[in-house]
Design a protein around this motif. Structure first.
Motif, PDB file in Angstrom:
ATOM      1  N   SER A   4       7.932 -20.582  -9.869  1.00 36.29           N
ATOM      2  CA  SER A   4       7.333 -19.810 -10.958  1.00 36.29           C
ATOM      3  C   SER A   4       6.950 -18.443 -10.423  1.00 36.29           C
ATOM      4  O   SER A   4       6.708 -18.287  -9.222  1.00 36.29           O
ATOM      5  CB  SER A   4       6.095 -20.529 -11.502  1.00 36.29           C
ATOM      6  N   ALA A   5       6.876 -17.448 -11.329  1.00 42.15           N
ATOM      7  CA  ALA A   5       6.558 -16.090 -10.891  1.00 42.15           C
ATOM      8  C   ALA A   5       5.679 -15.388 -11.895  1.00 42.15           C
ATOM      9  O   ALA A   5       5.847 -15.552 -13.111  1.00 42.15           O
ATOM     10  CB  ALA A   5       7.827 -15.290 -10.670  1.00 42.15           C
ATOM     11  N   GLY A   6       4.721 -14.630 -11.369  1.00 46.45           N
ATOM     12  CA  GLY A   6       3.905 -13.745 -12.191  1.00 46.45           C
ATOM     13  C   GLY A   6       4.286 -12.311 -11.917  1.00 46.45           C
ATOM     14  O   GLY A   6       4.470 -11.936 -10.759  1.00 46.45           O
ATOM     15  N   VAL A   7       4.404 -11.508 -12.974  1.00 49.53           N
ATOM     16  CA  VAL A   7       4.899 -10.135 -12.841  1.00 49.53           C
ATOM     17  C   VAL A   7       3.896  -9.176 -13.463  1.00 49.53           C
ATOM     18  O   VAL A   7       3.372  -9.453 -14.561  1.00 49.53           O
ATOM     19  CB  VAL A   7       6.269  -9.966 -13.522  1.00 49.53           C
ATOM     20  N   ALA A   8       3.623  -8.034 -12.787  1.00 50.74           N
ATOM     21  CA  ALA A   8       2.725  -7.019 -13.342  1.00 50.74           C
ATOM     22  C   ALA A   8       3.202  -5.642 -12.903  1.00 50.74           C
ATOM     23  O   ALA A   8       3.654  -5.468 -11.773  1.00 50.74           O
ATOM     24  CB  ALA A   8       1.290  -7.261 -12.867  1.00 50.74           C
ATOM     25  N   GLU A   9       3.079  -4.675 -13.834  1.00 49.54           N
ATOM     26  CA  GLU A   9       3.437  -3.288 -13.516  1.00 49.54           C
ATOM     27  C   GLU A   9       2.181  -2.508 -13.156  1.00 49.54           C
ATOM     28  O   GLU A   9       1.144  -2.639 -13.816  1.00 49.54           O
ATOM     29  CB  GLU A   9       4.138  -2.635 -14.706  1.00 49.54           C
ATOM     30  N   PHE A  10       2.233  -1.733 -12.114  1.00 48.34           N
ATOM     31  CA  PHE A  10       1.089  -0.974 -11.619  1.00 48.34           C
ATOM     32  C   PHE A  10       0.741   0.161 -12.585  1.00 48.34           C
ATOM     33  O   PHE A  10       1.601   0.896 -13.038  1.00 48.34           O
ATOM     34  CB  PHE A  10       1.414  -0.396 -10.242  1.00 48.34           C
ATOM     35  N   LYS A  34      -2.640   5.474 -13.330  1.00 44.27           N
ATOM     36  CA  LYS A  34      -3.798   6.321 -13.617  1.00 44.27           C
ATOM     37  C   LYS A  34      -5.130   5.673 -13.235  1.00 44.27           C
ATOM     38  O   LYS A  34      -6.047   6.345 -12.773  1.00 44.27           O
ATOM     39  CB  LYS A  34      -3.808   6.686 -15.099  1.00 44.27           C
ATOM     40  N   THR A  35      -5.263   4.358 -13.413  1.00 42.28           N
ATOM     41  CA  THR A  35      -6.591   3.757 -13.266  1.00 42.28           C
ATOM     42  C   THR A  35      -6.663   2.614 -12.272  1.00 42.28           C
ATOM     43  O   THR A  35      -7.742   2.261 -11.820  1.00 42.28           O
ATOM     44  CB  THR A  35      -7.057   3.231 -14.644  1.00 42.28           C
ATOM     45  N   GLU A  36      -5.532   2.036 -11.893  1.00 42.67           N
ATOM     46  CA  GLU A  36      -5.581   0.760 -11.183  1.00 42.67           C
ATOM     47  C   GLU A  36      -5.637   0.919  -9.666  1.00 42.67           C
ATOM     48  O   GLU A  36      -5.177   1.908  -9.097  1.00 42.67           O
ATOM     49  CB  GLU A  36      -4.350  -0.082 -11.555  1.00 42.67           C
ATOM     50  N   THR A  37      -6.227  -0.109  -9.018  1.00 44.59           N
ATOM     51  CA  THR A  37      -6.251  -0.186  -7.557  1.00 44.59           C
ATOM     52  C   THR A  37      -5.309  -1.289  -7.106  1.00 44.59           C
ATOM     53  O   THR A  37      -4.779  -2.056  -7.919  1.00 44.59           O
ATOM     54  CB  THR A  37      -7.666  -0.492  -7.046  1.00 44.59           C
ATOM     55  N   LEU A  38      -5.130  -1.379  -5.762  1.00 42.70           N
ATOM     56  CA  LEU A  38      -4.267  -2.426  -5.209  1.00 42.70           C
ATOM     57  C   LEU A  38      -4.778  -3.809  -5.589  1.00 42.70           C
ATOM     58  O   LEU A  38      -4.017  -4.678  -6.025  1.00 42.70           O
ATOM     59  CB  LEU A  38      -4.186  -2.261  -3.681  1.00 42.70           C
ATOM     60  N   LYS A  78       0.833  -1.204   0.000  1.00 41.66           N
ATOM     61  CA  LYS A  78       0.000   0.000   0.000  1.00 41.66           C
ATOM     62  C   LYS A  78       0.869   1.256   0.000  1.00 41.66           C
ATOM     63  O   LYS A  78       0.599   2.222  -0.721  1.00 41.66           O
ATOM     64  CB  LYS A  78      -0.900  -0.006   1.234  1.00 41.66           C
ATOM     65  N   LYS A  79       1.916   1.262   0.831  1.00 37.47           N
ATOM     66  CA  LYS A  79       2.815   2.426   0.877  1.00 37.47           C
ATOM     67  C   LYS A  79       3.512   2.639  -0.463  1.00 37.47           C
ATOM     68  O   LYS A  79       3.674   3.765  -0.930  1.00 37.47           O
ATOM     69  CB  LYS A  79       3.848   2.236   1.980  1.00 37.47           C
ATOM     70  N   SER A  80       3.947   1.538  -1.087  1.00 42.03           N
ATOM     71  CA  SER A  80       4.656   1.647  -2.372  1.00 42.03           C
ATOM     72  C   SER A  80       3.735   2.189  -3.454  1.00 42.03           C
ATOM     73  O   SER A  80       4.147   2.995  -4.300  1.00 42.03           O
ATOM     74  CB  SER A  80       5.199   0.277  -2.785  1.00 42.03           C
ATOM     75  N   ILE A  81       2.441   1.766  -3.437  1.00 39.98           N
ATOM     76  CA  ILE A  81       1.482   2.274  -4.426  1.00 39.98           C
ATOM     77  C   ILE A  81       1.237   3.763  -4.201  1.00 39.98           C
ATOM     78  O   ILE A  81       1.219   4.563  -5.147  1.00 39.98           O
ATOM     79  CB  ILE A  81       0.161   1.468  -4.335  1.00 39.98           C
ATOM     80  N   ALA A  82       1.081   4.173  -2.917  1.00 38.09           N
ATOM     81  CA  ALA A  82       0.877   5.596  -2.613  1.00 38.09           C
ATOM     82  C   ALA A  82       2.068   6.432  -3.072  1.00 38.09           C
ATOM     83  O   ALA A  82       1.901   7.533  -3.606  1.00 38.09           O
ATOM     84  CB  ALA A  82       0.651   5.759  -1.112  1.00 38.09           C
ATOM     85  N   TRP A  83       3.273   5.915  -2.852  1.00 38.29           N
ATOM     86  CA  TRP A  83       4.496   6.613  -3.291  1.00 38.29           C
ATOM     87  C   TRP A  83       4.543   6.745  -4.816  1.00 38.29           C
ATOM     88  O   TRP A  83       4.872   7.800  -5.357  1.00 38.29           O
ATOM     89  CB  TRP A  83       5.701   5.846  -2.766  1.00 38.29           C
ATOM     90  N   ALA A  84       4.202   5.645  -5.527  1.00 44.36           N
ATOM     91  CA  ALA A  84       4.236   5.663  -6.995  1.00 44.36           C
ATOM     92  C   ALA A  84       3.249   6.677  -7.556  1.00 44.36           C
ATOM     93  O   ALA A  84       3.548   7.400  -8.508  1.00 44.36           O
ATOM     94  CB  ALA A  84       3.932   4.259  -7.523  1.00 44.36           C
ATOM     95  N   ILE A  85       2.037   6.734  -6.948  1.00 49.98           N
ATOM     96  CA  ILE A  85       1.024   7.681  -7.415  1.00 49.98           C
ATOM     97  C   ILE A  85       1.476   9.110  -7.155  1.00 49.98           C
ATOM     98  O   ILE A  85       1.346   9.985  -8.009  1.00 49.98           O
ATOM     99  CB  ILE A  85      -0.327   7.389  -6.719  1.00 49.98           C
ATOM    100  N   ARG A  86       2.025   9.360  -5.956  1.00 55.14           N
ATOM    101  CA  ARG A  86       2.404  10.729  -5.577  1.00 55.14           C
ATOM    102  C   ARG A  86       3.539  11.264  -6.446  1.00 55.14           C
ATOM    103  O   ARG A  86       3.515  12.421  -6.859  1.00 55.14           O
ATOM    104  CB  ARG A  86       2.817  10.753  -4.106  1.00 55.14           C
ATOM    105  N   TYR A  87       4.526  10.423  -6.737  1.00 55.41           N
ATOM    106  CA  TYR A  87       5.707  10.883  -7.464  1.00 55.41           C
ATOM    107  C   TYR A  87       5.747  10.410  -8.918  1.00 55.41           C
ATOM    108  O   TYR A  87       6.763  10.577  -9.588  1.00 55.41           O
ATOM    109  CB  TYR A  87       6.977  10.433  -6.727  1.00 55.41           C
ATOM    110  N   ASP A  88       4.633   9.793  -9.371  1.00 57.68           N
ATOM    111  CA  ASP A  88       4.537   9.352 -10.776  1.00 57.68           C
ATOM    112  C   ASP A  88       5.725   8.487 -11.176  1.00 57.68           C
ATOM    113  O   ASP A  88       6.366   8.702 -12.194  1.00 57.68           O
ATOM    114  CB  ASP A  88       4.435  10.573 -11.695  1.00 57.68           C
ATOM    115  N   LYS A  98      -4.669  -8.960  -8.585  1.00 58.96           N
ATOM    116  CA  LYS A  98      -5.321  -9.971  -9.434  1.00 58.96           C
ATOM    117  C   LYS A  98      -4.534 -10.200 -10.716  1.00 58.96           C
ATOM    118  O   LYS A  98      -4.363 -11.336 -11.180  1.00 58.96           O
ATOM    119  CB  LYS A  98      -6.743  -9.529  -9.761  1.00 58.96           C
ATOM    120  N   ARG A  99      -4.010  -9.118 -11.318  1.00 60.13           N
ATOM    121  CA  ARG A  99      -3.235  -9.284 -12.562  1.00 60.13           C
ATOM    122  C   ARG A  99      -1.952 -10.058 -12.307  1.00 60.13           C
ATOM    123  O   ARG A  99      -1.526 -10.869 -13.122  1.00 60.13           O
ATOM    124  CB  ARG A  99      -2.893  -7.908 -13.157  1.00 60.13           C
TER     125      ARG A  99
END
Length: 622
Positions: free
Chosen positions: A580-586, A589-593, A476-486, A598-599
């Motif tokens: 095995s690993a699944g990888v997704a980039e946040f 603009k539109t995505e939630t946690l 959650k903190k990492s997502i907030a940081w990414a949104i704030r600083y683009d 899920k992706r």
């Protein structure tokens, strides 16, 4: 006639031999003033070696010898010996001492008494020396006495009187050719401003003095000025400037052949190097200074060196030997009777033992500190009482007996009341210290317990990495940081392949070993900025801040081979671990946690379905 001629010849021969002996003995003293500044220990040894031959000197030479001997003894801190020698010389001279040597002896004894904390007696000797110098019209003697008493007043924080004495001395230096004394007076004025914490004025005086000495070729005096500049900038915590001037002081001392100046610069630069985290250079400087002061038997400097050793270790968070060095410094101060310094070291020992949790030992040292504090206060009161007695006795002799005795009794009662009040104040402080120690212990243990409970609540007990609650909080903190600083953010979810089969074949203990070793191996191969934790079962999450999905491939291509390199032997059989690993980039603009989660889960399922032991990047070929 023949016998008369023979007697005359023998007498002439005897006088010639005696004159030759006097000349040879006095030839050992011309470099004494230089040695006094650079190698006082060596000068003291040389003078001690010829002490038994003094009857071969003339009266002037003998008196000059004792003046030099006292100065050398004072330089290597043999203060009690200095006081005894001066007392003996003044008593035995039978009026033969000239003003120059009498002033020198009194100033020397005054310095020794000041070093031993007998400040009032020291002041009386300086004033007496000044009176002798005035009566003999000795300008140099007046300057030296005023310089000594001015420095003493500055030390006692009597700044107005100190400035008056030093400015008087400075004016006297303008009446003749006294370059060395003028340098010393300027240094004392700079030190006065230093005591007043007017460091800018002190630095200005020392800088002017240094330049003046360099312009006139006084290299050793310029070294002293540079040294004092280094001390001033150390007080201002301008470590770069302090190091610059102390190195300059050392270089000038080397140029002048001033061994003592080199050692003092090496010693004083140590705290500057510690502040700059130049720990190796600080250790080398300490070693060089220690070698010199051991040769000179300078106990107070050796104590100071031990304190710096302790400071150096503490700066590096090395607890070993800190207490040993502090104890060595304390014992030296006990041996040479410097009570104020004992108090300061005991205070440090209390702090160190409290930091280490040695509360019982800290309490013991505090009791010693308490006792010495009482002694210091008692000595101050006794000194004040003696000073008043001296002044009152002088007035009593002038006929004011009864009134002055009443005043003296009142002052003594006042001092006693102050002592009683001080005793109870210090006792109260002791009780407060004990209470503070107990409260500190309670708070420390409570906070430690809370930290341990919090750590257990946020850490997976099997693998030692953050648990689901903790890693999701960090996401959650990492997502907030990414949104704030683009800034980009990529997440990977790992799943250990065939863990259920390993549990079935070899038991859950083997499965637990796989989980633990997998977590440790992955932690060792991620970056310092990444976050990693266990979600549940065989699933783990890796958070990669400031990383795009394309950039994450480099890291994933390093992690998966590292996991394959894990080899476990269970019941004699080799078990190879893959994941095995699944990888997704946040999508900022539109995505939630939950959308990101899920992706990432979907990408993990794709990696599992397409062969395992691989990673799949959401929306891209891997």
């Amino acid at each position: 006639m023949f016998r008369a001629l023979l007697f005359v010849n023998l007498l002439a021969f005897s006088l010639a031999v005696t004159a030759e002996q006097l000349r040879n003995l006095e030839a050992e003293l011309p470099n004494a003033e230089s040695l006094l500044q650079t190698e006082p220990g060596r000068l003291y040894s040389n003078l001690t070696a010829i002490k038994g031959e003094l009857e071969q000197f003339d009266t002037y030479s003998q008196h000059h010898f004792w003046a030099l001997y006292c100065k050398a003894a004072g330089q290597i801190e043999l203060h009690d010996e200095v006081i005894d020698i001066v007392k003996h010389q003044l008593a035995e001279s039978n009026g033969h001492l000239n003003a120059e040597h009498k002033v020198a002896l009194l100033n020397c004894r005054a310095g020794a008494k000041q070093a031993l904390g007998k400040l009032q007696q020291s002041k009386l000797d300086f004033n007496l020396a000044y009176e002798y110098a005035v009566s003999a019209n000795s300008v140099a003697g007046q300057i030296k006495s005023l310089l000594g008493v001015g420095e003493l007043h500055a030390y006692q924080m009597n700044f107005r009187q100190a400035k008056k004495d030093l400015m008087h001395a400075y004016k006297l230096t303008q009446q003749g050719d006294f370059p060395l004394l003028q340098h010393q007076v300027n240094q004392a004025l700079g030190m006065l401003y230093g005591y007043k914490q007017e460091y800018d004025k002190a630095a200005e005086i020392f800088a002017q003095n240094k330049q003046h000495n360099l312009d006139n070729g006084f290299i050793q005096q310029a070294s002293v000025s540079a040294f004092n500049l280094g001390v001033v900038y150390s007080k201002l915590k301008k470590w770069g400037q302090a190091e610059k001037y102390l190195l300059e002081s050392k270089a000038l001392a080397e140029q002048a052949g001033d061994i003592a100046g080199i050692a003092y610069a090496e010693l004083r630069i140590v705290p500057t190097l510690i502040a700059a985290k130049k720990y190796q250079q600080a250790a080398v400087a300490l070693e060089l200074a220690e070698n010199f002061f051991e040769q000179q038997s300078n106990q107070s400097k050796l104590a100071e060196i031990n304190l710096y050793h302790a400071q150096l270790l503490m700066a590096q968070n090395i607890e070993d030997n800190v207490i040993r060095y502090l104890n060595k410094a304390y014992q030296i101060y006990v041996d040479i009777g410097l009570i104020d310094q004992q108090s300061a070291v005991l205070s440090n020992l209390v702090k160190v033992h409290r930091q280490l949790g040695n509360f019982d030992i800290a309490l013991d040292y505090h009791e010693k500190f308490h006792a010495i504090t009482l002694t210091i206060e008692k000595n101050k009161n006794e000194s004040a009482t003696k000073q008043m007695q001296t002044e009152f006795e002088h007035l009593i002799r002038e006929g004011e007996n009864k009134q002055l005795k009443k005043l003296l009794a009142a002052e003594q009662a006042k001092v006693k009341n102050q002592e009683d009040s001080m005793f109870w104040q210090v006792a109260l402080l002791g009780v407060l210290f004990v209470l503070l120690t107990l409260v500190t212990m309670f708070v420390y243990r409570t906070l430690r317990h809370r930290r341990e409970v919090k750590s257990l609540a946020m850490t997976d007990s099997l693998t030692g990495v953050p648990n689901r609650r903790s890693i999701m909080k960090r996401l959650k903190k990492s997502i907030a940081w990414a949104i704030r600083y683009d800034s980009p953010l990529t997440v990977a979810i790992f799943d250990i392949d065939e863990l259920s089969q390993i549990n079935a074949l070899y038991g859950y203990d083997a499965g637990d070993d796989v989980l633990h070793d997998f977590a440790q191996q992955l932690q060792e191969n991620i970056r310092l900025t990444d976050e990693f934790g266990r979600l549940s079962g065989e699933e783990f999450m890796l958070i990669m801040p400031n990383t795009t999905s394309d950039q994450s491939r480099v890291l994933l291509n390093r992690i998966l081979p590292a996991i394959r390199s894990l080899e476990l032997t269970v019941k004699g059989k080799r078990v190879i671990v893959t994941a095995s690993a699944g990888v997704a980039e946040f999508d900022i603009k539109t995505e939630t946690l939950m959308g990101l989660f899920k992706r990432t889960e979907a990408a993990l399922n794709t990696a599992k379905l397409t062969g395992k032991d691989r990673f799949y990047v959401d929306g891209k070929d891997s």
